[in-house]
Write a protein that holds these residues in place. Structure first.
Motif, PDB file in Angstrom:
ATOM      1  N   LYS A  71       1.323   4.240  -3.009  1.00 31.71           N
ATOM      2  CA  LYS A  71       1.303   5.705  -2.805  1.00 31.71           C
ATOM      3  C   LYS A  71       2.596   6.339  -3.310  1.00 31.71           C
ATOM      4  O   LYS A  71       2.587   7.443  -3.868  1.00 31.71           O
ATOM      5  CB  LYS A  71       1.125   6.026  -1.312  1.00 31.71           C
TER       6      LYS A  71
ATOM      7  N   GLU B   3       4.449   5.207  -5.748  1.00 34.94           N
ATOM      8  CA  GLU B   3       4.403   5.243  -7.211  1.00 34.94           C
ATOM      9  C   GLU B   3       3.601   6.457  -7.685  1.00 34.94           C
ATOM     10  O   GLU B   3       4.008   7.157  -8.617  1.00 34.94           O
ATOM     11  CB  GLU B   3       3.779   3.944  -7.757  1.00 34.94           C
ATOM     12  N   THR B   4       2.486   6.715  -7.003  1.00 36.93           N
ATOM     13  CA  THR B   4       1.660   7.872  -7.362  1.00 36.93           C
ATOM     14  C   THR B   4       2.439   9.178  -7.154  1.00 36.93           C
ATOM     15  O   THR B   4       2.423  10.066  -8.005  1.00 36.93           O
ATOM     16  CB  THR B   4       0.372   7.889  -6.503  1.00 36.93           C
ATOM     17  N   ALA B   5       3.130   9.251  -6.023  1.00 37.22           N
ATOM     18  CA  ALA B   5       3.915  10.453  -5.730  1.00 37.22           C
ATOM     19  C   ALA B   5       5.009  10.649  -6.782  1.00 37.22           C
ATOM     20  O   ALA B   5       5.240  11.775  -7.251  1.00 37.22           O
ATOM     21  CB  ALA B   5       4.538  10.356  -4.337  1.00 37.22           C
TER      22      ALA B   5
ATOM     23  N   ALA C 276       0.837  -1.209   0.000  1.00 37.70           N
ATOM     24  CA  ALA C 276       0.000   0.000   0.000  1.00 37.70           C
ATOM     25  C   ALA C 276       0.872   1.259   0.000  1.00 37.70           C
ATOM     26  O   ALA C 276       0.585   2.224  -0.722  1.00 37.70           O
ATOM     27  CB  ALA C 276      -0.939  -0.012   1.209  1.00 37.70           C
ATOM     28  N   GLU C 277       1.934   1.246   0.792  1.00 38.77           N
ATOM     29  CA  GLU C 277       2.834   2.410   0.816  1.00 38.77           C
ATOM     30  C   GLU C 277       3.566   2.561  -0.517  1.00 38.77           C
ATOM     31  O   GLU C 277       3.794   3.684  -0.987  1.00 38.77           O
ATOM     32  CB  GLU C 277       3.839   2.301   1.971  1.00 38.77           C
TER      33      GLU C 277
ATOM     34  N   ALA D   6       6.894   9.923   0.750  1.00 39.13           N
ATOM     35  CA  ALA D   6       6.504   8.555   0.380  1.00 39.13           C
ATOM     36  C   ALA D   6       7.680   7.592   0.541  1.00 39.13           C
ATOM     37  O   ALA D   6       7.489   6.440   0.966  1.00 39.13           O
ATOM     38  CB  ALA D   6       5.978   8.537  -1.056  1.00 39.13           C
TER      39      ALA D   6
END
Ligand code: ASC
Length: 156
Positions: free
Chosen positions: A118, A120-122, A114-115, A134
């Motif tokens: 996030k 990857e999105t950041a 899950a981290e 992140a």
């Protein structure tokens, strides 16, 4: 092809696809090598972005996003390698708790994933401050699992 044959063929394929992960590995050693390799590749690509976050490497937004994508893909792989019986087979650092406290281990794996998602999105967003945060959260999730489930020394 007859419809019945097609249905039978599809059913056979479906059964193959849903075989447990254990079937991917001929022996415990193969499972151990697999998970170690997946962690190694994941850590390498995470480390490249972590170096940027720590100012040890120049920030390159494109490279950060590309590496984070690899980390995200790799983060889904290692856990199939913790098969039953793969606590032995070759030297490794997985503690017996991996198998004894499998629900807790699974939760730690999912926290990391899950981290990483996030992260990857950041990284895609290209904002260095968001990437730094992140990276810290991913690193903490790595460490938390290591503290509980990874031994200091190799077995055997
Ligand atoms: C890394 C890496 C880990 C984690 C961990 C965080 O870059 O390879 O295993 O961060 O050191 O504490």
């Amino acid at each position: 092809m007859h419809k019945k044959m097609l249905v039978a063929a599809l059913a056979a394929l479906g059964a193959l696809a849903s075989l447990p992960a254990a079937a991917q590995f001929q022996k415990a050693e193969d499972a151990i090598k697999y998970r170690q390799a997946a962690f190694t590749v994941m850590a390498n690509h995470f480390g490249r972005v972590a170096a940027m976050a720590q100012g040890k490497a120049p920030f390159d937004a494109k490279a950060a996003a590309d590496n984070a994508q690899i980390v995200a893909m790799m983060s889904r792989l290692p856990f199939a390698g913790f098969t039953e019986g793969s606590d032995k087979g070759m030297p490794h650092r997985a503690k017996p708790e991996v198998w004894k406290e499998s629900a807790k281990f699974k939760a730690a794996a999912e926290k990391m994933q899950a981290e990483v998602a996030k992260f990857e999105t950041a990284a895609k967003g290209g904002n260095l401050d968001a990437i730094k945060a992140a990276v810290g959260a991913v690193g903490n999730s790595c460490k938390a699992c290591h503290d509980d489930f990874r031994a200091e020394k190799f077995s055997n």
